[in-house]
Design an enzyme around this catalytic site. Structure first.
Site, PDB file in Angstrom:
ATOM      1  N   THR A 393       0.917  -1.134   0.000  1.00 40.24           N
ATOM      2  CA  THR A 393       0.000   0.000   0.000  1.00 40.24           C
ATOM      3  C   THR A 393       0.947   1.171   0.000  1.00 40.24           C
ATOM      4  O   THR A 393       2.152   0.967   0.108  1.00 40.24           O
ATOM      5  CB  THR A 393      -0.857  -0.055   1.276  1.00 40.24           C
ATOM      6  OG1 THR A 393      -1.752  -1.150   1.157  1.00 40.24           O
ATOM      7  CG2 THR A 393      -1.666   1.206   1.543  1.00 40.24           C
ATOM      8  N   THR A 411      -4.426   2.373  -1.743  1.00 38.53           N
ATOM      9  CA  THR A 411      -3.973   1.004  -1.978  1.00 38.53           C
ATOM     10  C   THR A 411      -4.783   0.303  -3.053  1.00 38.53           C
ATOM     11  O   THR A 411      -5.904   0.713  -3.355  1.00 38.53           O
ATOM     12  CB  THR A 411      -4.084   0.194  -0.657  1.00 38.53           C
ATOM     13  OG1 THR A 411      -3.510  -1.098  -0.833  1.00 38.53           O
ATOM     14  CG2 THR A 411      -5.537   0.026  -0.214  1.00 38.53           C
ATOM     15  N   SER A 464     -11.068  -1.559   6.621  1.00 37.70           N
ATOM     16  CA  SER A 464      -9.655  -1.299   6.323  1.00 37.70           C
ATOM     17  C   SER A 464      -8.877  -1.114   7.619  1.00 37.70           C
ATOM     18  O   SER A 464      -9.450  -0.875   8.684  1.00 37.70           O
ATOM     19  CB  SER A 464      -9.568  -0.021   5.488  1.00 37.70           C
ATOM     20  OG  SER A 464      -8.228   0.363   5.298  1.00 37.70           O
ATOM     21  N   SER A 465      -7.556  -1.208   7.502  1.00 34.81           N
ATOM     22  CA  SER A 465      -6.680  -0.859   8.637  1.00 34.81           C
ATOM     23  C   SER A 465      -5.939   0.442   8.377  1.00 34.81           C
ATOM     24  O   SER A 465      -5.140   0.879   9.209  1.00 34.81           O
ATOM     25  CB  SER A 465      -5.631  -1.966   8.848  1.00 34.81           C
ATOM     26  OG  SER A 465      -6.261  -3.183   9.123  1.00 34.81           O
ATOM     27  N   GLY A 486      -0.900  -3.629   5.723  1.00 32.58           N
ATOM     28  CA  GLY A 486      -2.032  -4.500   6.067  1.00 32.58           C
ATOM     29  C   GLY A 486      -2.395  -4.342   7.529  1.00 32.58           C
ATOM     30  O   GLY A 486      -2.557  -3.226   8.028  1.00 32.58           O
TER      31      GLY A 486
END
Ligand code: DON
Length: 582
Positions: A393, A411, A464-465, A486
């Site tokens: 990302t 990303t 998402s993170s 991630g």
């Protein structure tokens, strides 16, 4: 200077000039000099008027030039976002999505632009399961259905429209030039394609873009041109962002989907809109922390972990001491257990955000932490607030001297996303649908467990993170950070914040320092090189399982001093990272 070779020549020249100026005691350099900390091991880039930090030196140079020509931080961010789609197609993108935080010191507002991908309207809960109800990772990762409806073009255009001074065509111009004329391939680019070769060469449309006409690999030092991508970017420059969603580009995407019997339709593209959201807000030792709200879990859990850790004198306990890592790991486990249970798209489900980010809830969670013994993950379930694989990302941070700061993470999920290029349009499709829980309780590619809250539903955004973060001090922009990685994004960003606030590190040290990560399941602390065997032994004696693995994240970050000096930290974990001040 730890990684001079990763900087563009011009930049090294600028650094050399700055050094000469300091030696000659030119007054113009006095401000910059104040931030150069002799005696430290890592030295940030220094700027008086602004700073950019991205994962690719060409994008940093372009964003730097936008600021130098009088553009603001949002102009520079949007221009960099499009440039990265050309220079770093493994993660820079127009076929994916992301989140941008913008802090405007003058109005005191921090806003979050959510341009995360959405599930197509025909998506359904079991679409990635076989007849026996088992999740099939291949389907959610490497097929046309793995792609959510892309948000990047609409999101970057919205940011520019709200806060920028450039036209979209002006912001796209450097990217178009790079795609048309090409650029010299750096080693990281050539290696990335070589590593993903099997996945990329199975699609004709992808082979055409990323391999030579005879099927062989491009080598570092050769020139890489992307005519189809240049044509797509030109169409967007000419007709505006809706071209991507309703024009020729949309037609190419729909044709690609149609050819492979995938669900994404013309209506899905035409109805895509980015959203402006309130970021999550918390405080840490008197600083104001703003980070991304759902559909990202990043903001909720960075604030939750900071709240837990605020109860310890982390500075006195010491950077990466066994005791500090122990309490960090305990805080991380509890946050990730809550993530699995409660987090999802707030347009579809209720997320108990107030509870998760409350100081009182953090007090309760902290009271469960034994200072001498690890709590096994099996003993931790979500509270009541009322595998790691190669992936990519990209995060960038930009700040100017008008009081604007931008923290952006976007990303296509894996390196090169689904691996599928839209034929004729020259860009890769994301595989973000894998961030949904293909089946409640089954981990995604990052080992993250998701439940009901993150099940697939039509037009929902997948959890998402990504954690673009802006920390303010006394109302002024202070720290701009975020990371790829991630599941490790939230903990990477957390550690940059702690390194600055608790350990008093300069921004380059804060970014470079060895990191740890714990995500509840699997029950282990993941550590980078640089944590001593004695520390590991102490952690193991407390009952932790410790696993040494590859470097985590790439936290391109900026710190703004009380005197207004900008310092930038480019993350050495990406060989093309570059921070440039002006
Ligand atoms: O949105 C997310 O959390 C993931 N799709 C991000 C993927 C990522 O960071 C890959 N990594 N380096």
């Amino acid at each position: 200077m730890p990684w001079p070779c990763s900087r563009p020549v011009k930049h090294r020249f600028v650094t050399l000039l700055a050094t000469l100026c300091i030696t000659a005691a030119f007054s113009a350099c006095a401000l910059a000099q104040s931030a150069i900390l002799e005696g430290e091991r890592f030295h940030p880039e220094v700027g008086e008027h602004g700073m950019v930090a991205t994962s690719h030196y060409l994008a940093s140079q372009i964003a730097h030039d936008v600021l130098a020509d009088g553009g603001n931080a949002v102009d520079a961010a949007v221009t960099a976002g499009f440039a990265l789609a050309v220079t770093q197609p493994r993660s820079g993108n127009i076929g994916g999505g992301g989140f941008m935080l913008i802090s405007d010191e003058k109005s005191g507002k921090v806003i979050a632009i959510d341009y995360r991908e959405k599930a197509p309207s025909k998506a359904y809960e079991t679409m990635f399961q076989d007849e026996d109800g088992n999740a099939v990772p291949e389907l959610s990762r490497y097929t046309h259905n793995a792609s959510g409806v892309p948000g990047t073009v609409a999101g970057l255009a919205l940011a520019l429209d709200k806060y920028g001074t450039l036209s979209l065509a002006e912001a796209l111009a450097p990217a178009i030039k790079l795609a048309d004329e090409g650029f010299v391939i750096p080693p990281r680019f050539a290696e990335g394609i070589r590593d993903a070769r099997e996945r990329l060469e199975k699609w004709d449309s992808t082979r055409k873009v990323f391999f030579k006409p005879d099927g062989s690999l491009y080598r570092a030092g050769e020139r890489f041109r992307q005519p189809d991508l240049a044509a797509t970017l030109k169409r967007i420059a000419e007709h505006g962002p809706r071209e991507f969603y309703e024009g020729e580009t949309a037609k190419l995407i729909v044709a690609e989907m149609h050819k492979h019997d995938a669900l994404m339709s013309a209506e899905d593209l035409a109805s895509y809109q980015p959203t402006i959201r309130e970021p999550v807000h918390g405080t840490y030792r008197g600083y104001d922390v703003y980070a991304m709200s759902p559909p990202s879990s990043g903001g909720a859990h960075i604030v939750q972990m900071l709240n837990i850790l605020e109860g310890y004198d982390i500075g006195a306990m010491g950077f990466n001491s066994a005791r500090t890592i122990h309490v960090m790991s305990e805080a991380m486990k509890r946050a990730y257990a809550d993530r699995a249970e409660y987090l999802g798209d707030t347009d579809f489900i209720d997320v108990p955000l107030e509870g998760i980010t409350s100081k009182a809830y953090a007090d309760e969670l902290r009271s469960q932490i034994d200072l001498d013994r690890a709590t096994p993950s099996s003993e931790i379930a979500a509270g009541n607030p009322l595998p790691y694989e190669s992936n990519e990302t990209t995060h960038f941070s930009i700040a100017d001297d008008s009081g604007l700061a931008v923290s952006n993470t976007y990303t296509i999920n894996f390196s090169y996303g689904s691996g599928i290029v839209v034929d004729g349009a020259g860009f890769l499709l994301n595989n973000e649908m894998d961030d949904f829980s293909a089946k409640p309780g089954t981990p995604n590619a990052y080992g993250l467990i998701g439940g009901e809250a993150n099940k697939i539903e039509p037009e929902k955004r997948m959890l998402s993170s990504m954690t673009p973060t802006i920390v303010k001090k006394d109302g002024k922009n202070f720290l701009i950070t975020g990371s790829p990685g991630g599941s490790r994004i939230i903990t990477t960003t957390l550690q940059v914040v702690m390194n600055v606030i608790d350990h008093g590190m300069n921004i380059q040290s804060a970014v470079s320092a060895p990191r740890i990560h714990d995500q509840w399941l699997p029950d282990e602390i993941r550590i980078e090189d640089g944590i001593s065997p004695d520390t590991v032994a102490l952690l193991e004696a407390m009952g932790h399982k410790v696993s040494r693995q590859e470097a985590m994240g790439a936290a391109q970050s900026i710190l703004i001093g009380d005197d207004g000096t900008f310092t930038g930290g480019a993350d050495p974990r990406r060989s093309t990272s570059s921070a440039m001040g002006l």
